[in-house]
Design a protein around this motif. Sequence first.
Motif, PDB file in Angstrom:
ATOM      1  N   ASP A  81      11.710  38.987  -6.975  1.00 51.92           N
ATOM      2  CA  ASP A  81      10.972  37.814  -7.436  1.00 51.92           C
ATOM      3  C   ASP A  81       9.501  38.204  -7.469  1.00 51.92           C
ATOM      4  OD1 ASP A  81       9.548  35.440  -7.700  1.00 51.92           O
ATOM      5  OD2 ASP A  81      10.659  34.378  -6.139  1.00 51.92           O
ATOM      6  N   ASN A  84       6.701  35.387  -6.619  1.00 49.96           N
ATOM      7  CA  ASN A  84       6.439  35.170  -5.196  1.00 49.96           C
ATOM      8  C   ASN A  84       6.336  36.465  -4.399  1.00 49.96           C
ATOM      9  OD1 ASN A  84       6.508  32.215  -5.126  1.00 49.96           O
ATOM     10  ND2 ASN A  84       8.632  32.483  -5.760  1.00 49.96           N
ATOM     11  N   GLN A  86       8.643  38.706  -3.558  1.00 48.42           N
ATOM     12  CA  GLN A  86       9.680  38.746  -2.529  1.00 48.42           C
ATOM     13  C   GLN A  86      10.898  39.529  -2.996  1.00 48.42           C
ATOM     14  OE1 GLN A  86      10.510  34.628  -1.521  1.00 48.42           O
ATOM     15  NE2 GLN A  86       9.149  34.787   0.240  1.00 48.42           N
ATOM     16  N   ARG A  88      15.055  39.781  -1.986  1.00 45.48           N
ATOM     17  CA  ARG A  88      16.170  39.187  -1.245  1.00 45.48           C
ATOM     18  C   ARG A  88      17.384  40.094  -1.394  1.00 45.48           C
ATOM     19  NH1 ARG A  88      17.828  33.421  -3.109  1.00 45.48           N
ATOM     20  NH2 ARG A  88      18.109  34.667  -4.958  1.00 45.48           N
ATOM     21  N   TYR A  99      18.855  39.181   3.794  1.00 45.40           N
ATOM     22  CA  TYR A  99      17.469  39.010   4.235  1.00 45.40           C
ATOM     23  C   TYR A  99      16.571  38.712   3.052  1.00 45.40           C
ATOM     24  CZ  TYR A  99      16.902  43.874   2.666  1.00 45.40           C
ATOM     25  OH  TYR A  99      16.893  45.027   1.919  1.00 45.40           O
ATOM     26  N   VAL A 100      15.388  38.193   3.368  1.00 43.54           N
ATOM     27  CA  VAL A 100      14.307  37.994   2.410  1.00 43.54           C
ATOM     28  C   VAL A 100      13.053  38.560   3.063  1.00 43.54           C
ATOM     29  CG1 VAL A 100      12.894  36.317   1.157  1.00 43.54           C
ATOM     30  CG2 VAL A 100      15.330  35.871   1.503  1.00 43.54           C
ATOM     31  N   MET A 101      12.294  39.335   2.282  1.00 42.15           N
ATOM     32  CA  MET A 101      11.019  39.849   2.802  1.00 42.15           C
ATOM     33  C   MET A 101      10.045  40.038   1.645  1.00 42.15           C
ATOM     34  SD  MET A 101      11.767  43.880   3.802  1.00 42.15           S
ATOM     35  CE  MET A 101      13.010  43.493   4.995  1.00 42.15           C
ATOM     36  N   GLY A 102       8.786  40.142   2.000  1.00 41.26           N
ATOM     37  CA  GLY A 102       7.761  40.392   1.000  1.00 41.26           C
ATOM     38  C   GLY A 102       7.930  41.777   0.383  1.00 41.26           C
ATOM     39  N   MET A 103       7.455  41.944  -0.845  1.00 40.55           N
ATOM     40  CA  MET A 103       7.611  43.237  -1.529  1.00 40.55           C
ATOM     41  C   MET A 103       6.892  44.365  -0.806  1.00 40.55           C
ATOM     42  SD  MET A 103       7.731  42.756  -5.606  1.00 40.55           S
ATOM     43  CE  MET A 103       9.084  41.791  -6.263  1.00 40.55           C
ATOM     44  N   GLU A 105       6.150  44.580   2.352  1.00 40.94           N
ATOM     45  CA  GLU A 105       6.915  44.850   3.574  1.00 40.94           C
ATOM     46  C   GLU A 105       8.192  45.644   3.246  1.00 40.94           C
ATOM     47  OE1 GLU A 105       9.263  42.343   7.076  1.00 40.94           O
ATOM     48  OE2 GLU A 105       8.297  41.277   5.433  1.00 40.94           O
TER      49      GLU A 105
END
Length: 115
Positions: A81, A84, A86, A88, A99-103, A105
Amino acid sequence: MGNRGQVVIEDVGVHLYTHQESHKLEELVSQALKRGQDRWEQPDYMARIVLDDLKQSDTGTKGYGISSTNYHHTYRTLRLDFHNLQVRMESIYDDEEDYVMGMKEFVDKFSSESI
C-alpha cells in the motif's frame, strides 16, 4: 504443486504471481522496495520493479504472472500500500502470523541493507 505466492500492489490493483518463490517473498520484495525507493509515490513503476526482482533473471514462459484479480490457492500474499506506505503479509500457514508494518521498517527487517 509449487510454492505459490503473490504480491498485490493495492494502489493500482496489480497482482503479481510466483509459482515457486513464496518462501522468498519478503527478501525479494524488500530488495525491490529498497531499489525503487525513489518511486514509492509511483505505484505503477513499483509494480514493474517488484516483478523484475521477483523474476530475477528468469526469461522463461512459466512460473510468473500478472493479473488484475486475486490469484487463488496461494500460500503467502504480500500487499503493498504505497498511499499509506505499508506492507501486509497474509499466510495460510499455521506457524506464520499475518502482520502489517511500515515499508521502511519492512525493508530494514528483510533487506540485506537498511535504508
